[in-house]
Enzyme design. Structure first.
Site, mmCIF file in Angstrom:
data_model
loop_
_atom_site.group_PDB
_atom_site.id
_atom_site.type_symbol
_atom_site.label_atom_id
_atom_site.label_comp_id
_atom_site.label_asym_id
_atom_site.label_seq_id
_atom_site.Cartn_x
_atom_site.Cartn_y
_atom_site.Cartn_z
ATOM 1 N N ARG A 132 -7.331 -23.112 -29.873
ATOM 2 C CA ARG A 132 -5.926 -22.894 -29.749
ATOM 3 C C ARG A 132 -5.602 -22.342 -28.244
ATOM 4 N NH1 ARG A 132 -6.687 -25.233 -33.396
ATOM 5 N NH2 ARG A 132 -5.770 -24.832 -35.598
ATOM 6 N N SER A 162 2.174 -22.738 -37.952
ATOM 7 C CA SER A 162 1.200 -21.389 -38.493
ATOM 8 C C SER A 162 1.418 -20.541 -37.442
ATOM 9 C CB SER A 162 -0.413 -21.799 -38.450
ATOM 10 O OG SER A 162 -1.003 -20.850 -38.736
ATOM 11 N N GLU A 186 -0.823 -17.282 -33.413
ATOM 12 C CA GLU A 186 -1.127 -18.734 -32.995
ATOM 13 C C GLU A 186 0.127 -19.456 -32.273
ATOM 14 O OE1 GLU A 186 -2.424 -22.821 -34.925
ATOM 15 O OE2 GLU A 186 -3.155 -21.153 -35.776
#
Length: 165
Positions: free
Chosen positions: A39, A89, A159
């Site tokens: 990420r 998410s 995230e």
């Protein structure tokens, strides 16, 4: 950010990226220079505008690919709160733990601040249950992070990226 799901990440298919840097210079870099991690990429902290990316996809049987796409879409629909607006998410997976499970174990599934709610379907998602404001969402995120830290000792991380907040 190097988005990913079901065992794949964008880093797996990017060949090169064309972007403008902060000074307005046009740059073309290959995959390795993108510095992809979980990420994260080199663009995370740079003031740059990505203009395009060249991707390398795998050839395959159209029917098999379509079937796989349909299966993954069905899994998402079953497990994720797609019936409500959300940013995907909200929290990163942890090292040695499943963040959504920790949130659930802390009794936060369904918790509401204003119009924002920890999804009852998947505790790793913050949803817009009813006309939530950005403040509702950010306050709920902070509440969840604080409660999880208090109850488990784990410092969960976002995230999603909050810009200007």
């Amino acid at each position: 950010m190097n988005a990913g799901a079901y065992g794949g990440e964008i880093k797996d298919i990017v060949q090169e990226v064309t972007y403008l840097d902060y000074n307005g210079n046009l740059n073309i870099i290959d995959n390795e220079k993108c510095e992809f991690e979980y990420r994260h990429s080199k663009f995370f902290n740079e003031k740059a505008i990505i203009l395009s990316a060249k991707l390398k996809l795998q050839k395959g049987n159209k029917k098999e690919i379509t079937k796989k796409m349909e299966e993954l879409a069905a899994q998402r629909k079953e497990k994720q709160p797609l019936e409500y607006p959300n940013a995907g998410s909200t929290f990163k997976r942890g090292e040695g733990y499943i963040t959504a499970k920790l949130i659930d174990e802390c009794g936060l599934k369904g918790y509401i601040i204003g119009g924002a709610q920890v999804s009852e379907k998947h505790a790793g998602f913050i949803i817009n249950k009813s006309n939530s404001t950005s403040k509702d969402i950010l306050d709920l995120i902070e509440y969840v992070k604080t409660k999880v830290k208090e109850k488990t000792g784990e410092a969960i991380k976002l995230e999603i990226e909050v810009i200007g907040g």
